[in-house]
Enzyme design. Structure first.
Site, PDB file in Angstrom:
ATOM      1  N   SER A   6      12.766  -0.739  -1.336  1.00  0.00           N
ATOM      2  CA  SER A   6      12.399  -1.734  -0.336  1.00  0.00           C
ATOM      3  C   SER A   6      12.982  -3.088  -0.715  1.00  0.00           C
ATOM      4  CB  SER A   6      10.877  -1.843  -0.224  1.00  0.00           C
ATOM      5  OG  SER A   6      10.523  -2.890   0.642  1.00  0.00           O
ATOM      6  N   HIS A  31      15.095   0.325   2.710  1.00  0.00           N
ATOM      7  CA  HIS A  31      13.964  -0.005   3.560  1.00  0.00           C
ATOM      8  C   HIS A  31      13.906  -1.515   3.740  1.00  0.00           C
ATOM      9  CE1 HIS A  31      10.059   0.865   5.412  1.00  0.00           C
ATOM     10  NE2 HIS A  31       9.594  -0.215   4.797  1.00  0.00           N
ATOM     11  N   ASP A  33      11.683  -4.523   5.346  1.00  0.00           N
ATOM     12  CA  ASP A  33      10.382  -4.948   5.867  1.00  0.00           C
ATOM     13  C   ASP A  33      10.542  -6.216   6.692  1.00  0.00           C
ATOM     14  OD1 ASP A  33       8.433  -3.040   4.821  1.00  0.00           O
ATOM     15  OD2 ASP A  33       9.024  -3.781   2.848  1.00  0.00           O
ATOM     16  N   MET A  35       8.568  -8.928   8.840  1.00  0.00           N
ATOM     17  CA  MET A  35       7.222  -9.458   9.029  1.00  0.00           C
ATOM     18  C   MET A  35       7.269 -10.732   9.862  1.00  0.00           C
ATOM     19  SD  MET A  35       5.846  -9.070   5.133  1.00  0.00           S
ATOM     20  CE  MET A  35       6.121  -7.573   4.187  1.00  0.00           C
ATOM     21  N   HIS A  64      11.398  -1.599   9.202  1.00  0.00           N
ATOM     22  CA  HIS A  64       9.952  -1.493   9.424  1.00  0.00           C
ATOM     23  C   HIS A  64       9.474  -2.769  10.101  1.00  0.00           C
ATOM     24  CE1 HIS A  64       5.709  -0.951   7.459  1.00  0.00           C
ATOM     25  NE2 HIS A  64       5.681  -0.898   8.781  1.00  0.00           N
ATOM     26  N   MET A  66       6.847  -4.866  11.225  1.00  0.00           N
ATOM     27  CA  MET A  66       5.445  -5.264  11.145  1.00  0.00           C
ATOM     28  C   MET A  66       5.282  -6.512  12.003  1.00  0.00           C
ATOM     29  SD  MET A  66       4.736  -4.547   7.110  1.00  0.00           S
ATOM     30  CE  MET A  66       6.437  -4.686   6.583  1.00  0.00           C
ATOM     31  N   MET A 135       1.083   4.026   5.621  1.00  0.00           N
ATOM     32  CA  MET A 135       0.961   2.852   4.768  1.00  0.00           C
ATOM     33  C   MET A 135      -0.127   3.115   3.732  1.00  0.00           C
ATOM     34  SD  MET A 135       3.298   0.845   5.754  1.00  0.00           S
ATOM     35  CE  MET A 135       2.848  -0.512   4.657  1.00  0.00           C
ATOM     36  N   GLY A 140       1.964  -6.437   4.351  1.00  0.00           N
ATOM     37  CA  GLY A 140       2.110  -7.883   4.357  1.00  0.00           C
ATOM     38  C   GLY A 140       2.671  -8.460   3.076  1.00  0.00           C
ATOM     39  N   PHE A 141       2.386  -7.816   1.950  1.00  0.00           N
ATOM     40  CA  PHE A 141       2.841  -8.327   0.660  1.00  0.00           C
ATOM     41  C   PHE A 141       3.219  -7.171  -0.254  1.00  0.00           C
ATOM     42  CE2 PHE A 141       0.013 -11.515   2.404  1.00  0.00           C
ATOM     43  CZ  PHE A 141       0.719 -12.695   2.201  1.00  0.00           C
ATOM     44  N   GLY A 143       3.867  -5.439  -4.145  1.00  0.00           N
ATOM     45  CA  GLY A 143       3.190  -5.441  -5.434  1.00  0.00           C
ATOM     46  C   GLY A 143       1.722  -5.094  -5.402  1.00  0.00           C
ATOM     47  N   ASP A 173       4.403   4.257   1.897  1.00  0.00           N
ATOM     48  CA  ASP A 173       4.890   2.908   1.639  1.00  0.00           C
ATOM     49  C   ASP A 173       3.747   2.047   1.128  1.00  0.00           C
ATOM     50  OD1 ASP A 173       6.079   0.429   1.622  1.00  0.00           O
ATOM     51  OD2 ASP A 173       6.464   0.353   3.776  1.00  0.00           O
ATOM     52  N   GLY A 174       3.885   1.596  -0.125  1.00  0.00           N
ATOM     53  CA  GLY A 174       2.899   0.688  -0.702  1.00  0.00           C
ATOM     54  C   GLY A 174       2.341   1.202  -2.009  1.00  0.00           C
ATOM     55  N   GLY A 175       2.605   0.502  -3.080  1.00  0.00           N
ATOM     56  CA  GLY A 175       2.087   0.917  -4.381  1.00  0.00           C
ATOM     57  C   GLY A 175       2.686   2.211  -4.885  1.00  0.00           C
TER      58      GLY A 175
END
Length: 231
Positions: A6, A31, A33, A35, A64, A66, A135, A140-141, A143, A173-175
């Site tokens: 990402s 990827h 993102d 926003m 993506h 968002m 997700m 939104g953020f 990490g 997607d995420g963590g």
């Protein structure tokens, strides 16, 4: 198994070199993102940035969105070089028209779903999409820590895909790090969006290779028809 670094986690001071690093890494997708500061409480970048980095790689660009009003961004991102555009199921009645607009622009269609949203809302669209993106953090953020309560959603989406003989990619997607990628792969995921955990390695190619091997090893032979209850 698709590994997709990402770009949100890249060093923006050297963005071109970061894209070239992904290109050399053996990753499958890049990827992106997007926003808008409204659908999510952050702002990232727009079509102009995508247009500038598109000539640097032939990688599949997974955009993506968002965004609260993705309809005004679809054509600009298609022209900038998007390969696939993901919209959110939380957009409700607008989803159907957005799917067909994305297809009309020659892009593949992804549908994303946030952690608090019932996976059942994605079910009516499964035959129309190329990718379902679960997700695993609140968007939104970068990490953030992986939300383990999303694993049953992955299992359910995998079961639907098998039962209905569908071919959509099942992404997370995420963590997503080496540990959580293994757990997601075991649940049925086949596409892994990872920012900090990949870009944080000096040797990005080695990190991509390791994540791919972990995911392939954890791939389920058979997952039972478990449903996720109230997920």
């Amino acid at each position: 198994m698709i590994i997709a670094p990402s770009l949100l986690a890249a060093d923006f001071a050297r963005l071109a070199k970061e894209v070239e690093r992904v290109d050399r890494s053996g990753a499958d997708w890049l990827h992106l993102d997007i926003m808008d500061g409204h659908f999510v409480p952050n702002i990232s970048f727009g079509p102009a940035v995508v247009r500038r980095v598109r000539p640097l790689t032939k990688l599949f660009f997974d955009v993506h969105l968002m965004c609260s009003k993705p309809e005004i961004l679809l054509e600009p991102f298609a022209k900038a070089g998007a390969s696939q555009m993901n919209i959110h199921v939380e957009l409700g009645e607008a989803v159907t028209s957005l799917i067909w607009r994305i297809k009309s622009l020659g892009n593949k269609v992804g549908l994303a779903i946030n952690p608090p949203t019932s996976i059942a809302l994605a079910q009516p669209f499964l035959e129309q999409i190329d990718s379902l993106l679960i997700m695993t953090v609140n968007p939104g953020f970068g990490g953030q820590s992986f939300i383990y309560e999303t694993l049953p959603k992955i299992q359910q989406a995998h079961a639907w895909r098998r039962e209905r003989n569908l071919r959509y990619h099942l992404g997370v997607d995420g963590g997503v790090d080496f540990k959580t990628a293994e757990e997601c792969a075991h649940a049925g995921a086949d596409s892994f969006i990872s920012g900090t955990s990949l870009f944080g390695h000096r040797n990005l190619a080695a990190a991509v290779k390791k994540m791919r091997k972990i995911a392939e090893t954890a791939r389920p032979e058979q997952i039972g028809n478990d449903v996720c209850g109230g997920c």
